[in-house]
Design an enzyme around this catalytic site. Structure first.
Site, PDB file in Angstrom:
ATOM      1  CG  HIS A  21     -13.094  -5.927  -4.352  1.00  0.00           C
ATOM      2  ND1 HIS A  21     -14.019  -6.020  -3.338  1.00  0.00           N
ATOM      3  CD2 HIS A  21     -11.889  -6.203  -3.792  1.00  0.00           C
ATOM      4  CE1 HIS A  21     -13.399  -6.339  -2.211  1.00  0.00           C
ATOM      5  NE2 HIS A  21     -12.115  -6.455  -2.456  1.00  0.00           N
ATOM      6  CG  HIS A  47     -10.115  -2.560  -2.855  1.00  0.00           C
ATOM      7  ND1 HIS A  47     -10.722  -1.812  -1.866  1.00  0.00           N
ATOM      8  CD2 HIS A  47      -9.750  -3.724  -2.271  1.00  0.00           C
ATOM      9  CE1 HIS A  47     -10.724  -2.505  -0.740  1.00  0.00           C
ATOM     10  NE2 HIS A  47     -10.137  -3.673  -0.953  1.00  0.00           N
ATOM     11  CD  GLU A  87      -6.712  -5.791  -4.802  1.00  0.00           C
ATOM     12  OE1 GLU A  87      -7.630  -6.228  -4.077  1.00  0.00           O
ATOM     13  OE2 GLU A  87      -5.505  -5.999  -4.586  1.00  0.00           O
ATOM     14  CE1 TYR A  91      -5.526  -6.274   5.076  1.00  0.00           C
ATOM     15  CE2 TYR A  91      -5.632  -3.902   5.405  1.00  0.00           C
ATOM     16  CZ  TYR A  91      -5.490  -4.989   4.572  1.00  0.00           C
ATOM     17  OH  TYR A  91      -5.311  -4.805   3.229  1.00  0.00           O
ATOM     18  CD  GLU A 137      -7.311 -10.620  -1.637  1.00  0.00           C
ATOM     19  OE1 GLU A 137      -6.496  -9.750  -1.299  1.00  0.00           O
ATOM     20  OE2 GLU A 137      -8.290 -10.373  -2.369  1.00  0.00           O
ATOM     21  CE1 TYR A 175      -3.164  -3.074   1.104  1.00  0.00           C
ATOM     22  CE2 TYR A 175      -1.385  -3.492   2.660  1.00  0.00           C
ATOM     23  CZ  TYR A 175      -2.526  -3.909   2.008  1.00  0.00           C
ATOM     24  OH  TYR A 175      -3.020  -5.169   2.251  1.00  0.00           O
ATOM     25  NE  ARG A 228      -2.231  -4.750  -3.573  1.00  0.00           N
ATOM     26  CZ  ARG A 228      -2.810  -5.067  -2.420  1.00  0.00           C
ATOM     27  NH1 ARG A 228      -3.781  -5.958  -2.395  1.00  0.00           N
ATOM     28  NH2 ARG A 228      -2.416  -4.513  -1.283  1.00  0.00           N
TER      29      ARG A 228
END
Length: 283
Positions: A168, A137, A135, A210, A247, A66, A95
């Site tokens: 997504h 998203h 991505e 997370y 994923e 990120y 990514r």
């Protein structure tokens, strides 16, 4: 189709990367997608590297991170460091997300700033022989097909590619099969996951995913969810260079991933005639 697992699936488990690699190899995976925090925090004494992975019949196709798009100096530092990590692991893709604001509400100035930042990160990636993937998203500039196309056009950089998260895309209101055909020249990787019902999609919000105490209700194996993957997978399987990652964010990681890859391989086998020629897609 080359299928990887994601180390983010093991974010709340104390499992050595070597053990994950052995299991991935024995279960039929061809690669391991490294979460950025995992790539950065391997022991300096570890033998794990691109050569060791290759000896197991595995590759590291991508490191997923990120990047801080709002701070030019920090973006430069982090992108260079991520590229160096990717090179060390033999990955050719990194990514990130296209900002942290939904395309429908982002001010024009913020959209322009994000585009400039991505172009700068692409320059760095290209200098390292890599591609930068954004991505698809929610809550980003790649949350709908139209916005993703606009982002690609505005960034205007050959190193920019797409990590196509099919669920997504579906969440954003677009048909993944149609969206794939539109974005195909830029798609460099796929993320595959599913949900029991559209109303459960918020379970994938980063803050929830997370958190070790986050809700996992609605996360289901790939072929058991609200989005029917069969037509998309059939198109992907006709692409000999296609690379995808399963994923999974829920519990029972090993069991779920083993079942998912078996289902994907079974679907591919069902689409073969006795002579070994692929049948025409029904999707």
């Amino acid at each position: 189709m080359k299928i990887s697992l994601c180390t983010i699936s093991f974010r709340h488990q104390l499992i050595d990367l070597k053990d994950i690699a052995f299991w991935a190899r024995d279960t039929g995976f061809q690669g391991i997608e490294l979460w950025g925090v995992h790539a950065r925090n391997q022991s300096p004494l570890a033998i794990h590297n691109a050569q060791w992975m290759a000896a197991q019949g595995l590759s590291i196709p991508m490191i997923s991170d990120y990047l801080p798009l709002q701070d030019h100096q920090e973006l430069t530092r982090r992108t260079r460091a991520l590229c160096a990590l990717a090179q060390g692991w033999g990955a050719d893709k990194i990514r990130t997300f296209a900002g942290m604001q939904a395309s429908a509400t982002v001010p024009a100035a913020d959209r322009d700033q994000t585009t400039r930042a991505l172009r700068h990160a692409c320059d760095i990636a290209a200098d390292h022989g890599l591609r930068l993937l954004v991505e698809t998203h929610p809550g980003t500039l790649a949350d709908t097909l139209a916005s993703t196309v606009a982002l690609i056009d505005a960034t205007n950089h050959d190193a920019l590619a797409i990590n196509f998260d099919a669920l997504h895309v579906w969440e954003g209101g677009d048909d993944p099969v149609t969206a794939r055909r539109t974005l195909l020249p830029r798609i460099a990787h796929y993320h595959l996951k599913n949900i029991s019902d559209r109303t459960r999609l918020p379970v994938f919000a980063p803050a929830n995913v997370y958190s070790a105490a986050g809700c996992r209700a609605g996360m289901v194996p790939l072929m058991q969810g609200a989005y029917d993957y069969r037509a998309l997978l059939r198109e992907m399987q006709r692409d000999g260079d296609c690379e995808a990652s399963l994923e999974w964010f829920g519990d029972a990681v090993f069991q779920t991933l083993a079942g998912d890859i078996a289902e994907i391989r079974a679907l591919a086998a069902d689409d073969l005639t006795p002579t070994g020629q692929k049948t025409r897609s029904v999707g």
